[in-house]
Scaffold this motif. Sequence first.
Motif, PDB file in Angstrom:
ATOM      1  N   LYS A 112      25.353 -15.183  28.210  1.00 16.97           N
ATOM      2  CA  LYS A 112      24.264 -14.037  28.876  1.00 16.97           C
ATOM      3  C   LYS A 112      24.454 -14.326  30.472  1.00 16.97           C
ATOM      4  O   LYS A 112      24.365 -13.593  30.925  1.00 16.97           O
ATOM      5  CB  LYS A 112      23.045 -14.693  28.221  1.00 16.97           C
ATOM      6  N   HIS A 113      24.685 -15.557  31.041  1.00 19.89           N
ATOM      7  CA  HIS A 113      24.806 -16.007  32.243  1.00 19.89           C
ATOM      8  C   HIS A 113      26.022 -15.129  32.818  1.00 19.89           C
ATOM      9  O   HIS A 113      25.814 -14.760  33.940  1.00 19.89           O
ATOM     10  CB  HIS A 113      25.040 -17.334  32.332  1.00 19.89           C
ATOM     11  N   CYS A 114      27.048 -15.192  32.155  1.00 11.58           N
ATOM     12  CA  CYS A 114      28.307 -14.572  32.946  1.00 11.58           C
ATOM     13  C   CYS A 114      28.101 -13.060  32.722  1.00 11.58           C
ATOM     14  O   CYS A 114      28.545 -12.260  33.744  1.00 11.58           O
ATOM     15  CB  CYS A 114      29.483 -14.926  31.790  1.00 11.58           C
ATOM     16  N   LYS A 115      27.597 -12.530  31.692  1.00 14.50           N
ATOM     17  CA  LYS A 115      27.401 -11.135  31.798  1.00 14.50           C
ATOM     18  C   LYS A 115      26.362 -10.658  32.961  1.00 14.50           C
ATOM     19  O   LYS A 115      26.412  -9.539  33.783  1.00 14.50           O
ATOM     20  CB  LYS A 115      26.852 -10.820  30.504  1.00 14.50           C
ATOM     21  N   LYS A 116      25.283 -11.343  33.136  1.00 14.31           N
ATOM     22  CA  LYS A 116      24.274 -11.266  34.001  1.00 14.31           C
ATOM     23  C   LYS A 116      24.998 -11.540  35.467  1.00 14.31           C
ATOM     24  O   LYS A 116      24.731 -10.519  36.443  1.00 14.31           O
ATOM     25  CB  LYS A 116      23.239 -12.221  34.133  1.00 14.31           C
ATOM     26  N   SER A 117      26.040 -12.254  35.637  1.00 14.63           N
ATOM     27  CA  SER A 117      26.749 -12.479  36.960  1.00 14.63           C
ATOM     28  C   SER A 117      27.943 -11.457  37.071  1.00 14.63           C
ATOM     29  O   SER A 117      28.753 -11.486  38.374  1.00 14.63           O
ATOM     30  CB  SER A 117      27.080 -13.714  37.135  1.00 14.63           C
ATOM     31  N   GLY A 118      28.267 -10.627  36.187  1.00 18.84           N
ATOM     32  CA  GLY A 118      29.393  -9.626  36.211  1.00 18.84           C
ATOM     33  C   GLY A 118      30.859 -10.125  35.986  1.00 18.84           C
ATOM     34  O   GLY A 118      31.766  -9.418  35.838  1.00 18.84           O
ATOM     35  N   ASN A 172      32.683 -10.387  33.166  1.00 17.62           N
ATOM     36  CA  ASN A 172      32.796  -9.804  31.963  1.00 17.62           C
ATOM     37  C   ASN A 172      33.854 -10.288  31.191  1.00 17.62           C
ATOM     38  O   ASN A 172      33.746 -10.541  29.726  1.00 17.62           O
ATOM     39  CB  ASN A 172      33.096  -8.387  32.063  1.00 17.62           C
ATOM     40  N   ARG A 173      34.984 -10.746  31.477  1.00 16.66           N
ATOM     41  CA  ARG A 173      36.057 -11.474  30.929  1.00 16.66           C
ATOM     42  C   ARG A 173      35.459 -12.809  30.071  1.00 16.66           C
ATOM     43  O   ARG A 173      35.865 -13.029  29.003  1.00 16.66           O
ATOM     44  CB  ARG A 173      37.194 -11.722  31.875  1.00 16.66           C
ATOM     45  N   THR A 174      34.953 -13.661  30.990  1.00 17.61           N
ATOM     46  CA  THR A 174      34.307 -15.007  30.401  1.00 17.61           C
ATOM     47  C   THR A 174      33.412 -14.585  29.283  1.00 17.61           C
ATOM     48  O   THR A 174      33.030 -14.995  28.264  1.00 17.61           O
ATOM     49  CB  THR A 174      33.969 -15.865  31.556  1.00 17.61           C
ATOM     50  N   ALA A 175      32.411 -13.451  29.606  1.00 12.94           N
ATOM     51  CA  ALA A 175      31.264 -13.170  28.881  1.00 12.94           C
ATOM     52  C   ALA A 175      31.893 -12.606  27.289  1.00 12.94           C
ATOM     53  O   ALA A 175      31.250 -13.197  26.440  1.00 12.94           O
ATOM     54  CB  ALA A 175      30.571 -11.988  29.184  1.00 12.94           C
ATOM     55  N   ILE A 176      32.996 -11.825  27.367  1.00  9.79           N
ATOM     56  CA  ILE A 176      33.518 -11.403  26.110  1.00  9.79           C
ATOM     57  C   ILE A 176      34.107 -12.669  25.327  1.00  9.79           C
ATOM     58  O   ILE A 176      33.746 -12.706  24.117  1.00  9.79           O
ATOM     59  CB  ILE A 176      34.773 -10.540  26.373  1.00  9.79           C
ATOM     60  N   GLU A 177      34.717 -13.465  25.866  1.00  8.69           N
ATOM     61  CA  GLU A 177      35.177 -14.743  25.525  1.00  8.69           C
ATOM     62  C   GLU A 177      33.932 -15.566  24.389  1.00  8.69           C
ATOM     63  O   GLU A 177      33.947 -15.953  23.357  1.00  8.69           O
ATOM     64  CB  GLU A 177      35.797 -15.553  26.272  1.00  8.69           C
ATOM     65  N   PHE A 178      32.956 -15.773  25.215  1.00  8.92           N
ATOM     66  CA  PHE A 178      31.847 -16.675  24.552  1.00  8.92           C
ATOM     67  C   PHE A 178      30.790 -15.771  24.052  1.00  8.92           C
ATOM     68  O   PHE A 178      30.206 -16.306  23.033  1.00  8.92           O
ATOM     69  CB  PHE A 178      30.972 -17.210  26.056  1.00  8.92           C
ATOM     70  N   LEU A 179      30.848 -14.310  23.939  1.00  8.74           N
ATOM     71  CA  LEU A 179      30.228 -13.657  22.974  1.00  8.74           C
ATOM     72  C   LEU A 179      30.996 -13.751  21.681  1.00  8.74           C
ATOM     73  O   LEU A 179      30.167 -13.752  20.541  1.00  8.74           O
ATOM     74  CB  LEU A 179      30.327 -12.169  23.612  1.00  8.74           C
ATOM     75  N   LEU A 180      32.212 -13.836  21.592  1.00 14.76           N
ATOM     76  CA  LEU A 180      32.968 -13.892  20.267  1.00 14.76           C
ATOM     77  C   LEU A 180      32.728 -15.205  19.916  1.00 14.76           C
ATOM     78  O   LEU A 180      32.638 -15.632  18.568  1.00 14.76           O
ATOM     79  CB  LEU A 180      34.546 -13.857  20.446  1.00 14.76           C
ATOM     80  N   LEU A 181      32.584 -16.171  20.718  1.00 18.00           N
ATOM     81  CA  LEU A 181      32.290 -17.768  20.010  1.00 18.00           C
ATOM     82  C   LEU A 181      30.892 -17.841  19.676  1.00 18.00           C
ATOM     83  O   LEU A 181      30.462 -18.678  18.662  1.00 18.00           O
ATOM     84  CB  LEU A 181      32.727 -18.742  21.353  1.00 18.00           C
TER      85      LEU A 181
END
Length: 619
Positions: free
Chosen positions: A220-226, A228-237
């Motif tokens: 959520k924090h990564c997506k908010k800060s833009g 996206n690459r890290t957000a995708i990784e942690f959404l999968l986790l």
Amino acid sequence: MHWDVALKLAEQLSPQEIPIISREYAQQLEFKGEVQSALDMYYKGMMEDPQDDENGEEADYAMRKRAEHNKACTAGVARMTIRMGDIRKGFNQAIESGDNELCIECAQIFEEMKQWTDAAGLYEKAGMFDKAAHIHIQKEKNLSAAAKLLPRIKSPKILIEFGKAKEKAQQYKEAKEAYDKAGDMDNVVRLNVEHLNNLAEAHIIVRRTKSAEAAALVAKHCKKSGDNRTAIEFLLLAKKSTEAFELAQAQDEMGTYAEALGDNGSNEEYQQIAQFYDAKSDWANAGDFYFKSGHYSRALKHYLRCGDSQINKAIDVVGKARTDSLTHQLIDHLMGESDGVPKDPNYIFRLYMALGNYEKAAKTAVIIAKQEQEIGSYRVAHRMLFDTHKDLEAQKIRIPSDLKRNLMLLHSYVIVKTLVKTMNDHETSARMLIRVAKNITKFPKHIVPILTSTVIECQRVGLKASAFEYASALVRPEFRTKIDEKYKKKIETIVRKKGKEELLDPEEATTPCPFCSAATPETTLDCMNCKNTIPYCVVTGKHMVSDDWSYCPVCHFPALHSTLTKLVGQDPVCPMCEEKIDPSAIRKVDNPDPRAFVSPDDAEEEEEEEKDKQATDAI
């Protein structure tokens, strides 16, 4: 029980029983809540030490009983003193007693009285640090006092209580340390993200713990800060694969999504990725994920659309699918049916290996090795045949005699350098070169250099007949102009000065055949007596002998023990597999079975092959 009556009787009849009755009466009064009376009785129950010195076992026993009795009375006094309101005196009495049990009892009384500081102090004195810390945190709100106990606290519950209290006080670093010690990594991640701005540590922790809750927070924090690459990784986790895929699709980060998914995705997830790449005409990536999703036909179709760059992957698909339709489709492509361009024969070899068709793979390997041999790539051809030999051996499939024969011939040539430079064995080197020279048409790229080396080595060790034979071949018109000038005159001299007498090579030393013990020339691999093909030594090319048998400890090809140990002492690399050899791993074999290296139908197969060859020549 009538305690007052009992005391009066004891005063008249048995004064020594008064302390015991007083203690028991005090305990009854304490139970009933008559604090002052209980206190008086506990004091009255105290025993004094005897005036005269007592000795003996009975005296020791009496002393122990008196000590136990007075301890119970002292404890009672401390408890009643606290209940009477003389808190400080009762606290000190408990401390001075050195009795952990009494300290706990008094601490419980202080808790009832909401005297938190004294309760915590006595719990700490009794070694109950978790309980003391709990009171400091929850009742006293004295975090500094609790902090002093942290090194002694093991209860995750208390550590989390401390962390929450520190967090409420906005002391986030101390709170994180408490959560960390408690093993509450989700809260550690939350503080790193929301308050400490330590994202790198948060990422490391979530990757290690795989916590879905913490991963969702980071995503959520990564997506908010833009990011996206890290957000995708942690959404999968966080087990939010649909959201991760949609984000990857929207931001063109499918590679990131695929990498994060790794080998842990479902067939449906891999198919989604394949369709994404398919829509973008990215045939190679589409093929990869159709393969992973189990759609082998689509995978092969996309790989073949890539030209030669993805043929190895196409082979892997067909090897996995094991269906006739896909196998024929790939073979047609490799044979050039689709584009009129036949592909590298190595692909056919790999295909047969992937399909487990080792016999066809072996035949293909022989063809490929022959092609490599014809262009002078002897090491490549040697490796091809050796690897195929080991693959067939591992599958317990008979090794074709032409493969073994070609490997032996190539090996005889590649060991010449080792024999000359490392082993200083020029005679064996000459014998190996003669073996090669007899099959010189299989080395068309280097006919002149090989025959030149054969002449030089034979002349050097006195094999004059052989030297003359191959020197005569070299001075033929088709070869003469290609002789190295450095050796040309010497070769011509050998031919010119032959003389009239017949040249003979000295007889070669013999060693016993390991099958029948018949004397056989050292470099002869076919026994004239028993007709068996004899295994050869990978170091010298000579035939094996039973009383000097060993193996390369890596590839397990046979070697004469004496020469293998000598070679390893100078250059610890196997001439056959080219792997490093540990000298301590070399073992001499007693009573070896040479038949383990000879297929029972080798002779029959060789006979059939020779008939085929003669028929072909006749045609």
